[in-house]
Each structure stands twice: as C-alpha cells, then as structure tokens.
Write an enzyme that holds these catalytic residues in place. Structure first.
Site, PDB file in Angstrom:
ATOM      1  N   LYS A  31      51.138  48.944  51.886  1.00  0.00           N
ATOM      2  CA  LYS A  31      49.731  48.716  52.255  1.00  0.00           C
ATOM      3  C   LYS A  31      49.700  47.754  53.433  1.00  0.00           C
ATOM      4  O   LYS A  31      49.654  46.540  53.254  1.00  0.00           O
ATOM      5  CB  LYS A  31      48.966  48.148  51.050  1.00  0.00           C
ATOM      6  CG  LYS A  31      47.526  47.775  51.353  1.00  0.00           C
ATOM      7  CD  LYS A  31      46.701  47.600  50.098  1.00  0.00           C
ATOM      8  CE  LYS A  31      45.308  47.097  50.459  1.00  0.00           C
ATOM      9  NZ  LYS A  31      44.344  47.227  49.376  1.00  0.00           N
ATOM     10  N   LYS A  82      49.562  45.608  42.796  1.00  0.00           N
ATOM     11  CA  LYS A  82      49.448  45.159  44.182  1.00  0.00           C
ATOM     12  C   LYS A  82      49.795  43.677  44.297  1.00  0.00           C
ATOM     13  O   LYS A  82      49.468  42.884  43.412  1.00  0.00           O
ATOM     14  CB  LYS A  82      48.022  45.363  44.688  1.00  0.00           C
ATOM     15  CG  LYS A  82      47.795  44.834  46.113  1.00  0.00           C
ATOM     16  CD  LYS A  82      46.339  44.783  46.496  1.00  0.00           C
ATOM     17  CE  LYS A  82      45.883  43.339  46.652  1.00  0.00           C
ATOM     18  NZ  LYS A  82      44.529  43.240  47.239  1.00  0.00           N
ATOM     19  N   GLU A 113      51.988  44.826  49.998  1.00  0.00           N
ATOM     20  CA  GLU A 113      50.967  44.542  51.018  1.00  0.00           C
ATOM     21  C   GLU A 113      51.290  43.298  51.842  1.00  0.00           C
ATOM     22  O   GLU A 113      50.963  42.183  51.447  1.00  0.00           O
ATOM     23  CB  GLU A 113      49.585  44.374  50.356  1.00  0.00           C
ATOM     24  CG  GLU A 113      48.486  44.090  51.392  1.00  0.00           C
ATOM     25  CD  GLU A 113      47.083  43.911  50.796  1.00  0.00           C
ATOM     26  OE1 GLU A 113      46.964  43.745  49.576  1.00  0.00           O
ATOM     27  OE2 GLU A 113      46.127  43.923  51.581  1.00  0.00           O
ATOM     28  N   ARG A 124      29.635  40.824  37.654  1.00  0.00           N
ATOM     29  CA  ARG A 124      30.880  41.454  38.141  1.00  0.00           C
ATOM     30  C   ARG A 124      31.100  42.790  37.433  1.00  0.00           C
ATOM     31  O   ARG A 124      31.484  43.781  38.056  1.00  0.00           O
ATOM     32  CB  ARG A 124      32.090  40.530  37.884  1.00  0.00           C
ATOM     33  CG  ARG A 124      32.140  39.306  38.761  1.00  0.00           C
ATOM     34  CD  ARG A 124      33.516  38.643  38.732  1.00  0.00           C
ATOM     35  NE  ARG A 124      33.865  38.077  37.432  1.00  0.00           N
ATOM     36  CZ  ARG A 124      33.600  36.818  37.059  1.00  0.00           C
ATOM     37  NH1 ARG A 124      32.985  35.997  37.894  1.00  0.00           N
ATOM     38  NH2 ARG A 124      33.957  36.367  35.864  1.00  0.00           N
TER      39      ARG A 124
HETATM   40  P1  13P Z   1      40.026  44.988  52.694  1.00  0.00           P
HETATM   41  O1  13P Z   1      40.091  46.483  52.844  1.00  0.00           O
HETATM   42  O2  13P Z   1      38.629  44.486  52.478  1.00  0.00           O
HETATM   43  O3  13P Z   1      40.794  44.253  53.735  1.00  0.00           O
HETATM   44  O4  13P Z   1      40.741  44.662  51.302  1.00  0.00           O
HETATM   45  C1  13P Z   1      41.887  45.353  50.960  1.00  0.00           C
HETATM   46  C2  13P Z   1      42.712  44.527  50.062  1.00  0.00           C
HETATM   47  O5  13P Z   1      43.084  44.953  48.990  1.00  0.00           O
HETATM   48  C3  13P Z   1      43.121  43.181  50.510  1.00  0.00           C
HETATM   49  O6  13P Z   1      44.119  42.686  49.662  1.00  0.00           O
END
Ligand code: 13P
Length: 341
Positions: free
Chosen positions: A221, A135, A176, A44
């Site tokens: 987001k 986030k 998000e 990772r």
């Molecule tokens: P994806 O762009 O692969 O959908 O991932 C964005 C993300 O941060 C999902 O939480």
C-alpha cells in the site's frame, strides 16, 4: 482454507479495491469535527454502519475493509456483528494492527511506528474473530534533511517484522510505507518524492526478503509519486501516473499480487484520475487498485452529517465514489462520468 496468495488475489480482483475505515480515535475526531459531530462509541458505530450497509458499494466494488480493533469486535445497532454484516456482501475484514507513529529519537521530526510488542498474540485473536488481512503504516516525512537513512531503515525493518508475524498467523499483511505529501513543510517536488519513494521501497523489499516474507502472500500500500501539498508544482495526471509507475516497476517484484494505493490527501477526483491513468498504461506486473480512506469517504461523510435521515444520500455518495474508483482500477474511468453525477 484459502492460501495467503488466494486471499491477496481476492482483495485485488479486477475492479475491486479496499475501503480504509481504520481511523484512530484521534483521526476520526478530526473527520467528525468537519460535520460538527461529537465522537462517541455510538457515532463511530453509526457512521461505519452507514458505510458497511451501502449494499451497492460493498457488494460490487469493495473487496475488503480495514477496521480498527473497536470495529472488528463491534456490533451494528441491531446487534449484528460487523464481521457478519461484511460477510453478507462477501467483503473480507481486515485490521489495522499498528499502534501509531511516534517521534523517533535521534532524528529531526521523523517517526517510527510502534506495535510489535505482543503482536503475535493479538494476531492470533484477530484471526479467531475473522480478520483475513492486516495493515501497518510506516510514515516517511520529507524535508530538506528528512528522511534520514536511519528513519527509512527502522520503518522498513518493523514493517518486515510485522509482515512476517502476520503470515505466521495466516493473515495477509498489507505493507504501507507512506511517503507523506501532506507533512511539514510539504513543499517538496515530485522528483524528490520519486527519489524518497524509490529508496523507501527498495529498503522495504530488502527487509521483507531478509525476514523471509512470502511476497506472493502480501499486498503493498504505497503513496503515489506527487509533489508535497504546498509545492507550487502542478504535474499533469499523466506525469504523476508515469513517474509512479516508473518507481513501482523498478522496486516492486512481480511476485507481489497487488498494489493498493493510499489517497494521502488528494482530492477525490485526483485520486481516481491518477489510478485510472496508471491502469491505462498497462499491462502491469501486478494488479493496481485503491485502498483509500479519505478519497472514498469524504463525500459520504459530508452527505451524512450525523443525521439518520441522510443515510440513503450518504450511501449513494459512497457508492458513486466506489464505482468511480472501481472503473479506475481497470482504467475505464472518464471525467464525464464523475461530473455527470
Ligand atoms: P487515505 O486514503 O485517507 O490516505 O488513508 C489511507 C490509509 O489507510 C492511511 O493509513
């Protein structure tokens, strides 16, 4: 110290966007399975170090990276803290603070995101080690019966509580709410996605206001408005861009400095094309850019394949994708530029 609004603005400067590299251990295991790589602390680290040392991508096109707690506190192979490495290219470190989405009682297959307990103390710690933004992902599944009113409200409510706690800690919340395109059964229409996205965003902004969140000190987001991945519908790039902007203009106040999309399982090219088309339809009340995970990383991951010898090729693939999305963030991407590469 820059204000929340200044940090949010910096993340969405023209032609700049966010790299989402906050895959949980389970998600990164799925990504590594594609290249047949075992998942360890070292693999990772090596993978993320490859991305963060891609000087061209990081210095020219990426304003911030969303990290896991592991990566935020981790060092590169030579002992340099990742946070120091990111500072060398003026990239802001962000941190995913939710603990994942779990089955929500009383619903049919809907989920509620957990992680509020103890979040105030965690945010204080993340802030100390350098995190400038955070986030939290809420997941909204679409089926004939989902989402329920309860599912949307519960997810919007925890997003608002998370955002208020972030701002209290001096951290910019990236909010998000993801209406899934790749959930089960995944055969819904573009119009159904537009309806659900609209109701979700309306509820999220209601809750954000109730919680006293400063809309000028956050980023949104969202998903784009798309049919489910198993739908037979094939809308044009222009149609997706037009419907997404209609929903966003109706629901997202102009005080929000920026919107940074998730890619949500779109192909690399589709995610770029849709973003560019929307920016060509401007002027828009907010900056519109990318916060992609898969659509920024997939080409680089495949080129890398877990081999140190492939690092330069992988970094070139990452820089290319980042440049294409940077162009899209100002509406200047053209398909020929992508295909030529
Ligand atoms: P994806 O762009 O692969 O959908 O991932 C964005 C993300 O941060 C999902 O939480």
């Amino acid at each position: 110290m820059p204000s929340l609004n200044e940090v949010a603005q910096k993340l969405v400067l023209p032609g700049m966007g966010i790299l989402a590299a906050d895959e949980s251990e389970g998600t990164i295991a799925k990504r590594f399975a594609v290249i047949g790589l075992p998942v360890t602390l070292e693999t990772r680290r090596d993978y993320r170090e490859m991305l963060f040392r891609s000087r061209e991508a990081m210095s020219k096109y990426i304003s911030g990276v969303i990290l896991t707690e592991e990566t935020l506190l981790q060092n590169a192979a030579d002992g340099t803290p990742f946070v120091t490495l990111l500072a060398e290219t003026d990239v802001l470190p962000g941190i995913k603070v939710d603990r994942g989405a779990f089955a929500m009682p009383g619903t049919q297959g809907e989920k509620i995101t957990e992680g509020l307990d103890g979040l105030r103390a965690r945010l204080a710690h993340y802030r100390e080690v350098g995190a400038k933004f955070a986030k939290w992902r809420g997941v909204i599944a679409v089926s004939d019966i989902a989402p329920s009113r309860n599912g949307i409200r519960a997810n919007a409510h925890v997003l608002a509580r998370y955002a208020a706690l972030c701002q209290e800690a001096g951290i910019v919340p990236v909010v998000e709410p993801e209406v899934l395109a790749d959930g089960e059964p995944g055969d819904h229409s573009l119009e159904r996605c537009a309806e659900v996205t609209s109701e979700t965003l309306e509820t999220v902004f209601k809750e954000l206001r109730l919680a006293g969140v400063d809309l000028g000190g956050m980023l949104l987001k969202p998903n784009m408005v798309l049919p489910g991945i198993r739908s037979a519908e094939r809308p044009s790039v222009g149609e997706v861009a037009r419907r997404t902007l209609e929903v966003l203009k109706a629901q997202v106040p102009a005080t929000v400095p920026g919107i940074a999309f998730l890619s949500g399982g779109q192909s690399d090219e589709a995610a770029t094309a849709h973003l560019s088309a929307m920016n060509r339809m401007g002027p828009l009340p907010w900056a519109l850019t990318f916060s992609y995970g898969r659509a920024l990383q997939t080409a680089a991951l495949l080129a890398w394949a877990g081999e140190a010898a492939n690092v330069p090729a992988a970094q070139a693939a990452f820089a290319h994708r980042a440049r294409m999305n940077s162009l899209a963030a100002t509406g200047e991407w053209r398909v020929e530029l992508d295909r030529a590469a």
